[in-house]
Design a protein around this motif. Structure first.
Motif, short mmCIF file in Angstrom:
data_model
loop_
_atom_site.label_atom_id
_atom_site.label_comp_id
_atom_site.label_asym_id
_atom_site.label_seq_id
_atom_site.Cartn_x
_atom_site.Cartn_y
_atom_site.Cartn_z
N VAL A 1 12.88 5.50 -6.69
CA VAL A 1 12.49 6.53 -5.73
C VAL A 1 13.52 6.61 -4.61
CG1 VAL A 1 10.03 6.23 -6.20
CG2 VAL A 1 11.09 4.94 -4.34
N PRO A 2 13.65 7.78 -3.98
CA PRO A 2 14.53 7.89 -2.82
C PRO A 2 14.01 7.02 -1.68
CG PRO A 2 13.91 10.06 -3.68
CD PRO A 2 13.03 9.07 -4.36
N SER A 3 14.91 6.59 -0.82
CA SER A 3 14.52 5.70 0.28
C SER A 3 13.48 6.33 1.19
CB SER A 3 15.76 5.30 1.10
OG SER A 3 16.43 6.46 1.60
N ALA A 4 13.48 7.66 1.28
CA ALA A 4 12.51 8.33 2.14
C ALA A 4 11.07 8.16 1.64
CB ALA A 4 12.84 9.82 2.23
N MET A 5 10.91 7.82 0.36
CA MET A 5 9.57 7.66 -0.21
C MET A 5 9.09 6.22 -0.16
SD MET A 5 9.75 10.04 -3.62
CE MET A 5 8.09 9.52 -4.10
N GLU A 6 9.95 5.29 0.21
CA GLU A 6 9.61 3.88 0.06
C GLU A 6 8.44 3.45 0.96
OE1 GLU A 6 13.08 1.50 0.50
OE2 GLU A 6 13.94 2.16 -1.41
N ARG A 7 8.37 3.99 2.18
CA ARG A 7 7.29 3.57 3.07
C ARG A 7 5.93 3.99 2.51
NH1 ARG A 7 6.62 4.85 9.58
NH2 ARG A 7 4.56 3.86 9.80
N GLY A 8 5.82 5.25 2.08
CA GLY A 8 4.56 5.72 1.51
C GLY A 8 4.21 4.96 0.24
N LEU A 9 5.21 4.65 -0.55
CA LEU A 9 4.96 3.90 -1.78
C LEU A 9 4.50 2.48 -1.47
CD1 LEU A 9 4.98 3.68 -4.80
CD2 LEU A 9 7.45 3.27 -4.72
N THR A 10 5.11 1.86 -0.47
CA THR A 10 4.69 0.52 -0.07
C THR A 10 3.22 0.52 0.34
OG1 THR A 10 6.92 -0.06 0.65
CG2 THR A 10 5.12 -1.37 1.55
N GLU A 11 2.82 1.53 1.08
CA GLU A 11 1.42 1.63 1.51
C GLU A 11 0.50 1.83 0.31
OE1 GLU A 11 1.58 4.83 4.27
OE2 GLU A 11 2.42 3.59 5.91
N ALA A 12 0.94 2.62 -0.68
CA ALA A 12 0.13 2.84 -1.88
C ALA A 12 -0.03 1.55 -2.68
CB ALA A 12 0.77 3.92 -2.75
N ILE A 13 1.03 0.77 -2.77
CA ILE A 13 0.96 -0.51 -3.48
C ILE A 13 0.01 -1.47 -2.76
CG2 ILE A 13 2.29 -2.54 -4.19
CD1 ILE A 13 4.71 -0.59 -4.45
N ALA A 14 0.08 -1.51 -1.45
CA ALA A 14 -0.80 -2.37 -0.69
C ALA A 14 -2.27 -1.98 -0.90
CB ALA A 14 -0.45 -2.32 0.79
N ARG A 15 -2.54 -0.68 -0.91
CA ARG A 15 -3.93 -0.22 -1.15
C ARG A 15 -4.40 -0.63 -2.54
NH1 ARG A 15 -2.03 4.46 1.54
NH2 ARG A 15 -1.68 5.51 -0.45
N PHE A 16 -3.53 -0.45 -3.53
CA PHE A 16 -3.92 -0.82 -4.88
C PHE A 16 -4.11 -2.33 -4.99
CE2 PHE A 16 -3.19 -2.17 -9.22
CZ PHE A 16 -4.00 -1.30 -9.93
N GLY A 17 -3.25 -3.09 -4.35
CA GLY A 17 -3.38 -4.54 -4.40
C GLY A 17 -4.69 -5.03 -3.83
N ALA A 18 -5.16 -4.38 -2.75
CA ALA A 18 -6.44 -4.77 -2.17
C ALA A 18 -7.58 -4.53 -3.15
CB ALA A 18 -6.67 -3.99 -0.87
#
Length: 216
Positions: A156-173
């Motif tokens: 993914v482009p670097s501009a998407m990394e923050r939103g993706l990190t948040e999505a991974i954290a939500r899924f991990g929970a």
């Protein structure tokens, strides 16, 4: 983490299982040549770079084993001989599997969870590092390493990394609570999809998560 690593450096097996499965699920969905696998022996990462590896096995009765090696960081020979990581280990360990690993000189660390805590053999004073941090820094309390490794599986482009990190954290929970479902898997993969690039394979991700037991 301590140097060399100590049992208290590892988080609870249920949290580690959720992290490991999420990383492996994402890589399986996004890669045509994944280094992760799931079988009767647990979740594996067959290479962490330079030949390193790890495996997490969760057993009945709330027990678990985490083992692996970092060839650059596992300094576990004393007097030219590999230390015996299995000496005095409990009888419930998957001995056949672990002895095969030991025979191949594959160990840099072996930790087992029993009675609410991680354990390992007492290291000789000459052991200055077992390679746990190099092979699997994501087992510690800080989620940054786990999130970073999972994000890196997506192109993914670097501009998407923050939103993706948040999505991974939500899924991990959700995964930690065994409350994730197919919709949650789809939402996570959708957060990484960009125009003009192949979409992650949702069917492969759902199959992996189902076999790993993290879906509700």
């Amino acid at each position: 983490m301590h140097t060399p690593s100590r049992p208290e450096d590892l988080e609870h097996p249920e949290l580690l299982w959720a992290r490991a499965v999420t990383m492996a699920m994402v890589d399986t969905a996004c890669s045509t040549n994944t280094e992760f696998a799931l079988d009767g022996d647990g979740v594996w990462c067959h290479t962490t770079g330079a030949g390193g590896w790890w495996r997490l096995t969760v057993l009945d009765g709330g027990r678990a084993v985490f083992c692996g090696q970092d060839p650059d960081g596992s300094h576990t020979h004393v007097g030219g001989e590999q230390i015996d990581f299995l000496a005095g280990g409990p009888d419930w360990l998957p001995w056949e599997l672990l002895r095969d690993d030991a025979a191949g000189n594959l160990f840099g660390f072996v930790y087992w969870w029993e009675d609410g805590a991680w354990h390992r053999i007492p290291y000789p004073d000459q052991v200055r590092e077992d390679g746990l941090e190099g092979a699997a820094a994501w087992v510690g309390a800080d989620e940054a390493e786990y999130l970073g490794l999972t994000v890196s599986s997506f192109d993914v482009p670097s501009a998407m990394e923050r939103g993706l990190t948040e999505a991974i954290a939500r899924f991990g929970a959700l995964a930690r609570e065994r409350k994730a479902d197919a919709a949650a898997v789809a939402a996570l993969l959708a957060a990484a999809h960009t125009e003009g690039r192949p979409a992650p394979r949702l069917d492969a991700a759902i199959d992996f998560a189902t076999r790993a037991g993290i879906l509700a």
